[in-house]
Design a protein around this motif. Structure first.
Motif, PDB file in Angstrom:
ATOM      1  N   THR A 115      54.488 -51.034 -13.502  1.00  0.00           N
ATOM      2  CA  THR A 115      54.033 -52.404 -13.761  1.00  0.00           C
ATOM      3  C   THR A 115      52.526 -52.487 -13.626  1.00  0.00           C
ATOM      4  N   VAL A 116      51.892 -53.184 -14.552  1.00  0.00           N
ATOM      5  CA  VAL A 116      50.480 -53.520 -14.409  1.00  0.00           C
ATOM      6  C   VAL A 116      50.356 -55.027 -14.348  1.00  0.00           C
ATOM      7  N   ILE A 117      49.588 -55.511 -13.389  1.00  0.00           N
ATOM      8  CA  ILE A 117      49.327 -56.936 -13.207  1.00  0.00           C
ATOM      9  C   ILE A 117      47.876 -57.181 -13.597  1.00  0.00           C
ATOM     10  N   VAL A 118      47.689 -57.830 -14.732  1.00  0.00           N
ATOM     11  CA  VAL A 118      46.342 -58.151 -15.193  1.00  0.00           C
ATOM     12  C   VAL A 118      45.949 -59.466 -14.532  1.00  0.00           C
ATOM     13  N   ALA A 119      45.062 -59.377 -13.564  1.00  0.00           N
ATOM     14  CA  ALA A 119      44.710 -60.525 -12.733  1.00  0.00           C
ATOM     15  C   ALA A 119      43.410 -61.161 -13.232  1.00  0.00           C
ATOM     16  N   ASP A 120      43.505 -62.382 -13.685  1.00  0.00           N
ATOM     17  CA  ASP A 120      42.329 -63.132 -14.134  1.00  0.00           C
ATOM     18  C   ASP A 120      41.587 -63.612 -12.893  1.00  0.00           C
ATOM     19  N   ILE A 143      52.677 -49.827  -9.019  1.00  0.00           N
ATOM     20  CA  ILE A 143      52.271 -51.190  -9.368  1.00  0.00           C
ATOM     21  C   ILE A 143      50.747 -51.229  -9.382  1.00  0.00           C
ATOM     22  N   ALA A 144      50.176 -51.456 -10.552  1.00  0.00           N
ATOM     23  CA  ALA A 144      48.717 -51.455 -10.695  1.00  0.00           C
ATOM     24  C   ALA A 144      48.203 -52.873 -10.914  1.00  0.00           C
ATOM     25  N   PHE A 145      47.026 -53.130 -10.400  1.00  0.00           N
ATOM     26  CA  PHE A 145      46.302 -54.373 -10.661  1.00  0.00           C
ATOM     27  C   PHE A 145      45.051 -54.040 -11.459  1.00  0.00           C
ATOM     28  N   MET A 180      52.331 -57.963 -16.636  1.00  0.00           N
ATOM     29  CA  MET A 180      52.329 -59.338 -16.157  1.00  0.00           C
ATOM     30  C   MET A 180      50.883 -59.817 -16.067  1.00  0.00           C
ATOM     31  N   GLU A 181      50.650 -61.054 -16.443  1.00  0.00           N
ATOM     32  CA  GLU A 181      49.306 -61.618 -16.401  1.00  0.00           C
ATOM     33  C   GLU A 181      49.320 -62.863 -15.523  1.00  0.00           C
TER      34      GLU A 181
END
Length: 279
Positions: free
Chosen positions: A232-237, A172-174, A207-208
């Motif tokens: 999974t990559v979570i693109v965190a604004d 799981i990447a951010f 996921m964003e």
């Protein structure tokens, strides 16, 4: 998410910012902007989600965290100290010549799973950790936090391609998308956008979220943990320097040192927010 837990995790994030700032002030240097932008992510990981044991930091089935953007060590070291991996007083040695708490995270610090140095390498290491755990059915998750400027590095995309190909679903990447890097905005230096579409093309679950929203972070980790057959990559604004108005969205505080007056202003804002959350 339970409201009490949400408030507690928000409080931990702001306490982390204050302690990180004290650490940077004592050292006379350190990266504020990116450390502050990931505070909520680290709060959820260490005080809610990750399976780690301060009494057995090398436990084989523990969850792992790779801070690929290793210069944001003030926040990770602070999180580890608050969790109990070492005494908070040790943070006063940050960046001292004989200290293990160097400017980039180092693996010999209790709780640190990978040394950070040259940017772009963390996802490859996290992938290796995840593939080992998956092949041995050890049940752990590997989290990797990357900077949005860091993903300009080619090695990131080689690792992304491999992770998607091998269906490494315990990875799981951010991406800390705070939109600023050392020399300016991402758009000015070299735009990596659209980030999500690039990872999706390599077979990732994308996921964003609002990377400062505790509940969103918690929920998306839960979803990612139940995803099968894909990393999974979570693109965190996020906001560079989040939590202190004079630091927010300012390139100068990527690694620049505040003035004495700016430190006072920052502590006042952080103390006010901490008091609100403790009330």
């Amino acid at each position: 998410m339970d409201g009490k837990l949400k408030r507690q995790l928000e409080l931990q994030a702001y306490k982390m910012r204050k302690l990180a700032l004290q650490t940077i002030e004592t050292a006379g240097s350190g990266h504020i902007g990116g450390s502050f932008s990931i505070a909520e992510i680290l709060s959820v990981l260490y005080f809610d989600e990750m399976n780690v044991d301060v009494n057995e930091p090398k436990k084989i089935d523990r969850d792992r965290l790779v801070l690929s953007k290793g210069h944001c060590s003030p926040s990770l070291y602070t999180a580890l100290a608050m969790k109990g991996f070492f005494k908070p007083e040790h943070l006063a040695t940050f960046r001292k010549i004989d200290s293990d708490l160097s400017g980039h995270v180092e693996i010999h610090v209790p709780g640190v799973d990978m040394s950070g140095g040259s940017l772009g390498q963390g996802l490859s290491v996290a992938l290796g950790m995840a593939m080992y755990g998956q092949s041995r059915k050890l049940g752990y998750r590997v989290f990797c936090i990357m900077g949005d400027g860091e993903i300009q590095e080619g090695q990131i995309w080689e690792a992304a391609m491999a992770a998607g190909f091998y269906r490494v679903d315990n990875l799981i990447a951010f991406v800390d998308n705070n939109k600023l890097q050392l020399d300016g905005s991402l758009e000015e230096v070299m735009s990596p956008y659209p980030i999500g579409e690039k990872f999706r093309a390599f077979g990732w679950n994308v996921m964003e979220i609002d990377g400062s929203d505790i509940e969103q972070i918690h929920n998306v980790i839960e979803l990612a943990s139940s995803t099968s057959g894909k990393p999974t990559v979570i693109v965190a604004d996020t906001v560079k320097g989040k939590g202190v108005s004079i630091f927010e969205n300012q390139v100068r505080f990527h690694g620049g040192k505040p003035t004495e007056e700016e430190f006072k202003t920052a502590y006042a804002e952080l103390d006010e927010r901490i008091a609100e959350l403790e009330d």
